[in-house]
Design an enzyme around this catalytic site. Structure first.
Site, PDB file in Angstrom:
ATOM      1  N   GLU A 167       0.833  -1.822  -0.093  1.00  0.00           N
ATOM      2  CA  GLU A 167      -0.065   0.059  -0.536  1.00  0.00           C
ATOM      3  C   GLU A 167       0.900   0.997   0.154  1.00  0.00           C
ATOM      4  OE1 GLU A 167      -3.973  -1.504   2.311  1.00  0.00           O
ATOM      5  OE2 GLU A 167      -2.732  -1.233   3.283  1.00  0.00           O
TER       6      GLU A 167
HETATM    7  C1  ACM Z   1      -2.362  -5.587   4.047  1.00  0.00           C
HETATM    8  O1  ACM Z   1      -2.831  -5.817   4.192  1.00  0.00           O
HETATM    9  N1  ACM Z   1      -1.877  -4.349   4.155  1.00  0.00           N
HETATM   10  C2  ACM Z   1      -1.217  -6.182   3.569  1.00  0.00           C
END
Ligand code: ACM
Length: 515
Positions: free
Chosen positions: A315
């Site tokens: 992310e």
């Molecule tokens: C995640 O759930 N961002 C690894």
């Protein structure tokens, strides 16, 4: 003859006619560590404090006997358990295998009047995957050493052998490093929802605490995998080192998360207490950032006996894609040169030059979306392997369909116990089979979780489904490796879990046995 209930399902289990009676005069003889582990589980389950002796020669009692032996030469972590009249023999290929045989025996005890019965059984057992992990997020809320130890015990009882600690995130930095003491001095005091006045929220592990966790885990055959997430999930780094962090990159999604969940918008230099993701980035163009990375992983490598260092990589929406690729390649090289195996979330598979030993951790859905499977396959194409953590099945922090209000639901939640169970590791990513899969890991993120009671409620019983995916033969290979069998077997564990103090969610999907 009904088969005894064991979770995770063993590779082979047969019922025989001869039950074993365990009572106050039963003696445990053999390998001392395994004997101590068995005495502890018997005491918790039955209240009996059984005598232990080191070797068969010393045994002269008149009661029944449980013998614990090492018999090297078979598969790593495997064991054999044979219940006969008056004697149970567990042989482990190694200390871990013997420990797992002990955990299985703990599940087989059931009350019979004053005594306890172990049904006649022959079990031959070995794991499907060598890496069987749980992940605990100690960044969104800090969890003290005692909670981590309790979670290690719980996981090891289901034959998990890795504890991935998510040590850093936007909300806090949770491990002290002598090379960078500002991180815990300036960036560990708060957590999601604030935390300054909540002793369960902010905090960090001293080096002695970390050592204590690593040693405790090792005594339960569990390897600690520390994660320092980067280049995103790094707002807290900016509290200690403003020059290493970019200004928060705000998006409509982040504003919407702040509106729904509170916590405000992230502000550079101020602790972040909300639950939005994807706004932070290290300054990937500054060489000082790579000095920081080298210090952090260098010190963690020296503190961590296990082979893996996890560098996150998920992310990173605040980092341009080409910068992200350069960054994760350099970080993976730094870790590889420390003699460790890098692990990264699947997004890092977008980088072509990542160190070829890097393990990818897939957190997309059981049916992949948005090309997440392509990113995961890149690690295998590079000659490495995958850890599977499908978020819509085994993210243990998703809400249940009914029951506690705890948990989130973004990963296609709420997530039933049945959904946590009914997926097959080799079917998640096309073209990937068992040889490409290092193992399975069940993460537990803690945005909504403050303490062990919350961890227990969200993890149990779904963690048992993840254990079965990690340990047992593939789904459908027998009528025991089915949801219908699993729900009965898990239901039989309720009394054991209660005796161990595990506050599981009494899901109405499971026919819980009452005693
Ligand atoms: C995640 O759930 N961002 C690894």
């Amino acid at each position: 003859m009904p088969l005894p209930a064991v979770v995770p399902l063993p590779a082979s289990i047969e019922a025989t006619g001869t039950a074993f009676t365990l009572g106050a005069t039963t003696v445990i003889e053999g390998e001392p560590d395994a004997a101590a582990a068995l005495a502890a589980v018997v005491r918790a389950r039955t209240g009996l404090s059984l005598g232990t002796t080191d070797g068969p020669g010393e045994y002269s009692g008149s009661g029944t006997r449980i013998s614990l032996r090492l018999a090297p030469g078979r598969a790593a972590e495997s064991y054999r358990l044979v219940v006969a009249d008056g004697e149970i023999l567990i042989t482990g290929a190694d200390a871990a295998g013997l420990f797992y045989g002990v955990q299985t025996l703990g599940q087989l005890l059931s009350p019979a009047g004053e005594d306890w019965i172990v049904p006649g059984t022959v079990i031959e057992d070995a794991p499907r995957f060598s890496y069987r992990g749980v992940m605990l997020d100690v960044a969104r809320h800090f969890h003290p050493v005692s909670t981590v130890k309790a979670y290690i015990d719980r996981a090891a009882s289901l034959k998990f052998n890795a504890l991935h600690l998510h040590l850093t995130d936007d909300q806090g930095w949770r491990v002290h490093l002598d090379s960078r003491p500002e991180l815990t001095a300036l960036a560990s005091g708060t957590a999601v929802g604030g935390g300054a006045a909540d002793q369960h929220s902010g905090g960090f592990y001293s080096k002695a605490d970390y050592r204590e966790i690593v040693e405790y885990a090792a005594s339960r055959h569990v390897t600690v995998v520390p994660e320092v997430d980067m280049p995103g999930h790094t707002h807290a780094v900016g509290l200690a080192y403003p020059n290493l962090a970019e200004a928060p990159a705000l998006s409509d999604e982040i504003r919407e998360t702040a509106r729904v969940h509170g916590g405000g918008l992230p502000v550079a230099g101020s602790p972040y207490q909300g639950i939005a993701v994807g706004f932070s980035s290290l300054n990937v163009h500054d060489e000082a950032t790579y000095d920081f990375v080298a210090d952090v992983f260098g010190e963690l490598a020296a503190m961590t006996p296990g082979p893996y260092l996890h560098f996150g990589g998920d992310e990173a929406l605040g980092t341009a894609p080409e910068d992200f690729a350069t960054f994760v390649s350099r970080v993976s090289d730094i870790i590889a040169h420390l003699g460790k195996i890098p692990v990264a979330w699947h997004e890092a598979g977008a980088a072509r030059d990542i160190a070829d030993t890097t393990i990818g951790q897939y957190w997309g859905y059981v049916s992949p979306t948005d090309g997440m499977d392509d990113r995961a396959r890149a690690f295998v194409a590079n000659g490495s392997q995958l850890i599977l953590s499908p978020a819509d099945a085994i993210y243990l922090d998703m809400k249940y369909p009914a029951g506690p209000s705890l948990g989130l639901d973004w990963a296609n939640g709420p997530t039933s116990v049945e959904r946590a169970y009914t997926w097959e590791p080799s079917a998640v990513i096309a073209g990937i089979d068992d040889t490409d899969i290092l193992g399975v890991e069940a993460p537990l993120w803690t945005e909504t979780v403050h303490d062990l009671a919350g961890i227990d409620l969200l993890a149990f019983p779904r963690i048992a489904a993840a254990a079965e995916a990690a340990w047992s033969p593939p789904t459908g290979t027998s009528e025991l490796r089915t949801w219908a069998s699993f729900r009965e077997r898990v239901g039989a564990l309720g009394p054991l879990w209660s005796s161990l103090g595990i506050g599981f969610h009494p899901s109405d999907e499971i026919p819980w046995v009452a005693e």
